[in-house]
Design a protein around this motif. Sequence first.
Motif, PDB file in Angstrom:
ATOM      1  N   ASN A 269     -45.777 -20.199 -66.710  1.00 51.31           N
ATOM      2  CA  ASN A 269     -45.505 -18.780 -66.924  1.00 51.31           C
ATOM      3  C   ASN A 269     -46.766 -17.944 -66.718  1.00 51.31           C
ATOM      4  O   ASN A 269     -46.719 -16.865 -66.114  1.00 51.31           O
ATOM      5  CB  ASN A 269     -44.958 -18.569 -68.339  1.00 51.31           C
ATOM      6  CG  ASN A 269     -44.600 -17.124 -68.606  1.00 51.31           C
ATOM      7  OD1 ASN A 269     -44.033 -16.445 -67.753  1.00 51.31           O
ATOM      8  ND2 ASN A 269     -44.950 -16.626 -69.782  1.00 51.31           N
ATOM      9  N   THR A 270     -47.887 -18.431 -67.193  1.00 44.17           N
ATOM     10  CA  THR A 270     -49.150 -17.710 -67.026  1.00 44.17           C
ATOM     11  C   THR A 270     -49.533 -17.619 -65.553  1.00 44.17           C
ATOM     12  O   THR A 270     -50.008 -16.568 -65.086  1.00 44.17           O
ATOM     13  CB  THR A 270     -50.275 -18.401 -67.815  1.00 44.17           C
ATOM     14  OG1 THR A 270     -49.933 -18.412 -69.208  1.00 44.17           O
ATOM     15  CG2 THR A 270     -51.601 -17.679 -67.637  1.00 44.17           C
ATOM     16  N   LEU A 271     -49.314 -18.697 -64.811  1.00 46.81           N
ATOM     17  CA  LEU A 271     -49.616 -18.672 -63.376  1.00 46.81           C
ATOM     18  C   LEU A 271     -48.754 -17.637 -62.655  1.00 46.81           C
ATOM     19  O   LEU A 271     -49.239 -16.902 -61.790  1.00 46.81           O
ATOM     20  CB  LEU A 271     -49.396 -20.061 -62.775  1.00 46.81           C
ATOM     21  CG  LEU A 271     -50.432 -21.135 -63.149  1.00 46.81           C
ATOM     22  CD1 LEU A 271     -49.951 -22.521 -62.732  1.00 46.81           C
ATOM     23  CD2 LEU A 271     -51.778 -20.831 -62.499  1.00 46.81           C
ATOM     24  N   PHE A 272     -47.478 -17.563 -63.013  1.00 45.82           N
ATOM     25  CA  PHE A 272     -46.603 -16.543 -62.421  1.00 45.82           C
ATOM     26  C   PHE A 272     -47.080 -15.138 -62.794  1.00 45.82           C
ATOM     27  O   PHE A 272     -47.136 -14.236 -61.948  1.00 45.82           O
ATOM     28  CB  PHE A 272     -45.159 -16.724 -62.912  1.00 45.82           C
ATOM     29  CG  PHE A 272     -44.439 -17.908 -62.335  1.00 45.82           C
ATOM     30  CD1 PHE A 272     -44.687 -18.338 -61.039  1.00 45.82           C
ATOM     31  CD2 PHE A 272     -43.504 -18.602 -63.082  1.00 45.82           C
ATOM     32  CE1 PHE A 272     -44.021 -19.425 -60.499  1.00 45.82           C
ATOM     33  CE2 PHE A 272     -42.820 -19.686 -62.558  1.00 45.82           C
ATOM     34  CZ  PHE A 272     -43.077 -20.114 -61.270  1.00 45.82           C
ATOM     35  N   ALA A 273     -47.417 -14.945 -64.064  1.00 43.61           N
ATOM     36  CA  ALA A 273     -47.799 -13.613 -64.553  1.00 43.61           C
ATOM     37  C   ALA A 273     -49.059 -13.100 -63.868  1.00 43.61           C
ATOM     38  O   ALA A 273     -49.156 -11.917 -63.527  1.00 43.61           O
ATOM     39  CB  ALA A 273     -47.993 -13.646 -66.062  1.00 43.61           C
ATOM     40  N   LEU A 274     -50.030 -13.970 -63.684  1.00 45.55           N
ATOM     41  CA  LEU A 274     -51.325 -13.549 -63.140  1.00 45.55           C
ATOM     42  C   LEU A 274     -51.356 -13.485 -61.620  1.00 45.55           C
ATOM     43  O   LEU A 274     -52.223 -12.824 -61.049  1.00 45.55           O
ATOM     44  CB  LEU A 274     -52.427 -14.497 -63.628  1.00 45.55           C
ATOM     45  CG  LEU A 274     -52.724 -14.494 -65.130  1.00 45.55           C
ATOM     46  CD1 LEU A 274     -53.810 -15.510 -65.453  1.00 45.55           C
ATOM     47  CD2 LEU A 274     -53.146 -13.103 -65.589  1.00 45.55           C
ATOM     48  N   ASN A 275     -50.420 -14.163 -60.970  1.00 42.77           N
ATOM     49  CA  ASN A 275     -50.538 -14.325 -59.520  1.00 42.77           C
ATOM     50  C   ASN A 275     -49.376 -13.786 -58.692  1.00 42.77           C
ATOM     51  O   ASN A 275     -49.407 -13.888 -57.464  1.00 42.77           O
ATOM     52  CB  ASN A 275     -50.698 -15.815 -59.176  1.00 42.77           C
ATOM     53  CG  ASN A 275     -52.025 -16.387 -59.601  1.00 42.77           C
ATOM     54  OD1 ASN A 275     -53.053 -16.165 -58.962  1.00 42.77           O
ATOM     55  ND2 ASN A 275     -52.007 -17.144 -60.698  1.00 42.77           N
ATOM     56  N   HIS A 276     -48.362 -13.204 -59.306  1.00 46.98           N
ATOM     57  CA  HIS A 276     -47.178 -12.841 -58.520  1.00 46.98           C
ATOM     58  C   HIS A 276     -47.490 -11.846 -57.410  1.00 46.98           C
ATOM     59  O   HIS A 276     -46.799 -11.812 -56.390  1.00 46.98           O
ATOM     60  CB  HIS A 276     -46.066 -12.305 -59.421  1.00 46.98           C
ATOM     61  CG  HIS A 276     -46.405 -11.042 -60.149  1.00 46.98           C
ATOM     62  ND1 HIS A 276     -46.316  -9.803 -59.579  1.00 46.98           N
ATOM     63  CD2 HIS A 276     -46.839 -10.836 -61.418  1.00 46.98           C
ATOM     64  CE1 HIS A 276     -46.669  -8.891 -60.446  1.00 46.98           C
ATOM     65  NE2 HIS A 276     -47.004  -9.482 -61.571  1.00 46.98           N
ATOM     66  N   ASP A 277     -48.546 -11.038 -57.570  1.00 51.08           N
ATOM     67  CA  ASP A 277     -48.913 -10.091 -56.507  1.00 51.08           C
ATOM     68  C   ASP A 277     -50.185 -10.509 -55.781  1.00 51.08           C
ATOM     69  O   ASP A 277     -50.783  -9.714 -55.059  1.00 51.08           O
ATOM     70  CB  ASP A 277     -49.063  -8.676 -57.076  1.00 51.08           C
ATOM     71  CG  ASP A 277     -50.183  -8.578 -58.102  1.00 51.08           C
ATOM     72  OD1 ASP A 277     -50.692  -9.629 -58.544  1.00 51.08           O
ATOM     73  OD2 ASP A 277     -50.544  -7.439 -58.467  1.00 51.08           O
ATOM     74  N   GLN A 278     -50.594 -11.761 -55.968  1.00 49.88           N
ATOM     75  CA  GLN A 278     -51.838 -12.252 -55.382  1.00 49.88           C
ATOM     76  C   GLN A 278     -51.531 -13.119 -54.157  1.00 49.88           C
ATOM     77  O   GLN A 278     -51.146 -14.276 -54.289  1.00 49.88           O
ATOM     78  CB  GLN A 278     -52.621 -13.079 -56.413  1.00 49.88           C
ATOM     79  CG  GLN A 278     -52.900 -12.365 -57.716  1.00 49.88           C
ATOM     80  CD  GLN A 278     -54.034 -11.380 -57.583  1.00 49.88           C
ATOM     81  OE1 GLN A 278     -55.091 -11.699 -57.040  1.00 49.88           O
ATOM     82  NE2 GLN A 278     -53.826 -10.181 -58.064  1.00 49.88           N
ATOM     83  N   TYR A 279     -51.656 -12.542 -52.967  1.00 49.63           N
ATOM     84  CA  TYR A 279     -51.408 -13.313 -51.750  1.00 49.63           C
ATOM     85  C   TYR A 279     -52.389 -14.482 -51.697  1.00 49.63           C
ATOM     86  O   TYR A 279     -53.576 -14.323 -52.003  1.00 49.63           O
ATOM     87  CB  TYR A 279     -51.592 -12.424 -50.518  1.00 49.63           C
ATOM     88  CG  TYR A 279     -51.396 -13.149 -49.204  1.00 49.63           C
ATOM     89  CD1 TYR A 279     -50.125 -13.374 -48.716  1.00 49.63           C
ATOM     90  CD2 TYR A 279     -52.489 -13.625 -48.490  1.00 49.63           C
ATOM     91  CE1 TYR A 279     -49.940 -14.054 -47.525  1.00 49.63           C
ATOM     92  CE2 TYR A 279     -52.316 -14.303 -47.300  1.00 49.63           C
ATOM     93  CZ  TYR A 279     -51.043 -14.515 -46.821  1.00 49.63           C
ATOM     94  OH  TYR A 279     -50.860 -15.188 -45.643  1.00 49.63           O
ATOM     95  N   PRO A 280     -51.942 -15.697 -51.292  1.00 45.17           N
ATOM     96  CA  PRO A 280     -50.602 -16.071 -50.802  1.00 45.17           C
ATOM     97  C   PRO A 280     -49.771 -16.818 -51.845  1.00 45.17           C
ATOM     98  O   PRO A 280     -48.934 -17.649 -51.495  1.00 45.17           O
ATOM     99  CB  PRO A 280     -50.944 -16.973 -49.629  1.00 45.17           C
ATOM    100  CG  PRO A 280     -52.174 -17.717 -50.118  1.00 45.17           C
ATOM    101  CD  PRO A 280     -52.940 -16.742 -50.983  1.00 45.17           C
TER     102      PRO A 280
END
Length: 664
Positions: free
Chosen positions: A137-148
């Motif tokens: 969940n933390t990985l999704f929260a921090l990276n959802h707008d972080q390409y790629p």
Amino acid sequence: MDKDDNASGGSVFSGIDPDALKGTIDSVQRDQEKLQDRVSYYKTELAHYGLGAEELQDILHVASWARDELPMLKRRYHLSMNMDNVPYAGFKGMVQINEARVTRAANAAAAKDAKRATKLAKKDPEDLSPEELDELNTLFALNHDQYPFAEKVVGALGAQKTLQLWYGISNLGSAPGYGRPSEFKNSEALVEVQKNLSLTVAAATNSDAPAMVRWKKDMVALGDDPIAEPGPPPYGSSGGPKGFLVMSNLMRFGDYDDKFLENYGTALVKEDRQALDGPGPGWAATGRLNHVGNDKGNDPLTGYMKALSNSPAAATVFFTAKQKNEAGKPESNFKYLFESREWPNDSRPGEDSVTGRNSLGHALEAAMTGHRPGEEATAEDVKHSKDQVALFTTLVTSVSRDQDLLRNHEYMSDSFANISAEYMPALYLSLDPDEENGAKLFKSPGAKFSIDKYDAVRFMHTVSRNKEGYERLNVSQHVYAAALMEAWVKQPNPEYGLTIDEVIRKISYDTGIAQGVIGGGLLFQAAENSTEAAAQDDAWKANASTWGGSLVGSATAIATASFTGPGGIVAGGLVGTAAEEIFAGILDGFEEDGEDSKKQVYQNVKRADRIEESAIRTGQESVKAATGDEGAESRAGEQVSKGFYDADILIARSRTAESPSISK
């Protein structure tokens, strides 16, 4: 948004138009590949003759440079798609991004996080420890707008595994069965998982990477199938819910790719018609699909409507599209969802959920205004397209023909009032008995259209029978009138043959008619309910202050649109403060000459005469704010009063007049 984004020290913010940047990325990617291929071909062909090696190598350097810059362009694009971005002032569609986040090191870090997230996401959700689920969940929260990140994780999962991932996670914490204890104790955390996974999937759909092109195609194809293979009879599993049910619950957050939404919506409505019209049990969901709000998530149209409200262009395409109804005749998606469809009761036990139809209202708002609900319209937004005005006209005639379509679900009235705010010129013109001069004054800046007088009366009357609908129509009507008067005073157009005094008198008279119609709706419903119309108290002021600002901005945009030049540039000095002054007066009262206290308006909306008094005072204050002419202010009051009384005649006639849409 990174924690450093709000820090001012050393940060440089650039303005990005996501749609324009996406076009640039597509062009660069396509052309650099073509350039690379052709130059390599000619370099090989000409090498035998000893020609062009140096010159062609220089061109290859350009192609290589473009290829190397693509990841940075794509990073900017994905950062710009974050829905929490701050608009870039003065430029339609542009948002701010922090250039400090646009680095190759950040791309590398996102790619590394994508590997870890993919490894966790490919596990059976029941095998995830609570700590691993928190990490994912933390990985999704921090990276959802972080390409790629998004395209790598979602693309690697594939469409079916994405559905199985959410269904499995969503049912953690449910009764484990067969004595197997559940290790997952915090079901509230699933709200955040649903949100962050949704944002990640939404971001990924905006990628044209081969894996995501395949994912989008597969997701549409999987929609009407169970998410897993059914078990062997007689006691095998059913295979779980259909793909549309699961996927739509991941559409409540994020900005999905427009084309994907259009294709998905076409397939979803086709399946929905079969599911609800057939002999079976409808969508027949199994397990828990949604943890947000008070609906169970067993109606796939709910989540899809939420996605459309975040994607106005896709919403317009969807609602104007047609499919065959049960009689085999073409029917627009608007008519199907608003008029024909029997929306299933999707409430959680002990609750009364209206999320489905309410989300329909928000999606219609996006479709007809060109922007997300709650956002302020720009000069470009109010130049409505042919499809948008056709939708609005259909909405007006639909409610006019059968008021119960709205009255039975009156919580949609605030959305319909918000839509009406951006079509105020057409509504004013429909009420104006002087069509020739009215057409010169109440100009709709986009596609040309007209609304039947009595359709408009019945529509506005019906919307205002709901308190929130009345409040928003009341505010938007007054601020539009004030902004339009101020625009004419500052830049009169002698070609139209109207003096400023004639303009003020006409707007004031039509303001009176509009006030009489919507005030009549509010009082009519109070009589129907055998109750008094509620007074506008401090709680109302606090509520109105949360939505009024966008209506003020939108009203100003549409009132001044015909005075703007290319790109929505307003003529010098034209934008004034009249609309803001009137909104502030409606909230807090207007100054009284020689007195410290303020004259409150719309404090008492329990009687027609009190509504009329408030309408007259607010109309006069609009003239005062626009012109500063006390004589005009006095004459305006007479016109508002006359229009207010004439509204009764219109309302009475509207009860027997036939809608043109019916007679066709």
